[in-house]
Design an enzyme around this catalytic site. Sequence first.
Site, mmCIF file in Angstrom:
data_model
loop_
_atom_site.group_PDB
_atom_site.id
_atom_site.type_symbol
_atom_site.label_atom_id
_atom_site.label_comp_id
_atom_site.label_asym_id
_atom_site.label_seq_id
_atom_site.Cartn_x
_atom_site.Cartn_y
_atom_site.Cartn_z
ATOM 1 N N ASN B 385 18.953 50.268 -30.602
ATOM 2 C CA ASN B 385 17.366 50.725 -29.751
ATOM 3 C C ASN B 385 18.263 51.829 -28.623
ATOM 4 O O ASN B 385 17.884 52.682 -28.512
ATOM 5 C CB ASN B 385 17.601 49.366 -28.940
ATOM 6 C CG ASN B 385 16.833 49.309 -27.472
ATOM 7 O OD1 ASN B 385 16.521 50.635 -27.079
ATOM 8 N ND2 ASN B 385 16.531 48.979 -26.776
ATOM 9 N N ASP B 386 19.283 51.891 -27.919
ATOM 10 C CA ASP B 386 19.820 53.232 -27.409
ATOM 11 C C ASP B 386 20.297 54.258 -28.048
ATOM 12 O O ASP B 386 19.847 55.323 -27.923
ATOM 13 C CB ASP B 386 21.041 52.824 -26.499
ATOM 14 C CG ASP B 386 20.285 51.777 -24.855
ATOM 15 O OD1 ASP B 386 19.654 51.317 -24.647
ATOM 16 O OD2 ASP B 386 21.884 50.884 -24.971
ATOM 17 N N VAL B 387 20.589 54.163 -29.563
ATOM 18 C CA VAL B 387 20.998 55.517 -29.837
ATOM 19 C C VAL B 387 19.723 56.519 -30.313
ATOM 20 O O VAL B 387 20.099 57.299 -31.454
ATOM 21 C CB VAL B 387 22.051 54.840 -30.924
ATOM 22 C CG1 VAL B 387 22.705 54.708 -30.745
ATOM 23 C CG2 VAL B 387 21.340 54.283 -31.313
#
Lengths: 99, 459
Positions: B385-387
């Site tokens: 997600n964040d990456v």
Amino acid sequence: MADWTLGLYVFVLAMLVGIELIRRVPPTLHTPLMSGANAISGISLLGALLVAGDGSGGLSTALGLAAVVFATVNVVGGFLVTDRMLQMFRRRDDSPPRN
Amino acid sequence: MPPFALDLAYITAGLLLVLGLKALGSPDTARRGNAMAAGAMLLAIVATLLDRAIVSHGTLAVGLITGAILGALLARLVRMTAMPQLVAVFNGLGGGASALVAGAELLGPGHSGPGAGAAVAGAIGILVGSVTFSGSVIAFGKLQGFVPSRPLLFPLRKVVSAVLLAALLAGAVWMGLGHTEPEVIFAMAAVAFLLGILLVIPIGGADMPVVVSLLNSYSGLAAAAAGFVLGNPLLILAGALVGAAGLILTRLMCRAMNRSLANVAFGAFGGGDAGPSAEAGDRTVRRSNAEEVALLLGYASRVVIVPGYGLAVAQAQHETKKLTDLLVARGVEVVFAIHPVAGRMPGHMNVLLAEADLPWDLLLDLDEVNPAMERTDVVVVVGANDVVNPDARDPASAIAGMPIVEADLARSVVVIKRSLSTGFAGIDNPLFYLDRTLMLFSDARQAMADLAREVRELQ
């Protein structure tokens, strides 16, 4: 005092060698690299053998013996698990694992 | 064994360690490098056992055999997903051993009084070794899940930690002045043990790659300190090498999250207390199914798969491998984009995919994968997600500046996720709401198996 200075030389130069060696390692090898380095840090096993094995008995020997067990787990387990991981790494073209 | 023979053995071992570490740095020679380092260690151990100062070989054999059996069992039985835990355990044992050696040497007989230098080195060895030991225990607990992985915060934690550190440094000076009584040594170890707990417990689960790297470095430095106490150059050499390796990996991990070490240590990131963004509700996502995604993949010419830790949690590596093989057989170019913090320790995701028999040269890092993103037909984000959050380019975002896989630059995006929940950073991801993004809501393993089945059915 000479011993100290000599030790410091070794320490500083080895840090530089370590930085140069590790800097260019591809990310794909970071985990095996760390677990291999981890096994190397079990080098204090040598010291543990010396303090536990001098036959003096008492507290120092007991602590030393505990250190022997700790460090041996670290060294043996570290190298074996690194090998286990590296066995799995293979290139696109060669079907059986390398080495 | 005459002293010069011991020195000769140590020098040979040191040389082999350096060459082994060098060989460990390249995929084709890594296995040999590890074997060289192991050989160096064996040589050094045998040479030490032949030293005249050692008399009680029987006792040592018991310790060595016990340790070797335990170590071999752990190495043999551990699952690859649990590798960060195992490395944490080994780090802790290595650090603990160094602290014990430093303490035992100072307490040992024949020391009418260790020199001031040895006493200070011993104090540092006890400090760093004990911090490594207890810090690793907590890190292990967080990775294994029996210590909550969210940051555990308590009031005045920075002040308490600073006071403990100051006390330890004062203790080191005190020991340097000749006070190496057992009480002082045990007090040092106990305070350092407490400090190690306090340093790791406020750090969130997502930051574990940094913690594990840093503890790795500490375990090396503790060994070097023990080397100073014993006047043993091989310990100093090996310890410094490991210390350097850990520091470099720590730096790489921090850079991969665009955060400073201080921010990781005290920032209490990944608290999960930041709720999902309010705007999430007003936008729509395009919900898709396995059939549609399989069609997209089967007729693409280039596919990039972005695996996140969710993929490993779901044990989807082998299904991913099957899907990859089917696509490659259809002539699709498939590569993997591995973010440095995709796993729970540096390079962890690479090991997990290697275990599923995916060749390492398909696993690309950010510098390799991002420039080719614009000519990529489909990016498949699995359990990450964040990456892949394009907001990292926005200076106002919580993850501003974090290097990302630039999935949003590809022609189309598929996101496989269980739900629309936020990542560790607790922030919304605009990638999910792009017109060309398809959401496949499913467990990663199930989704990969479904996709493989659908691709197989394509003509």
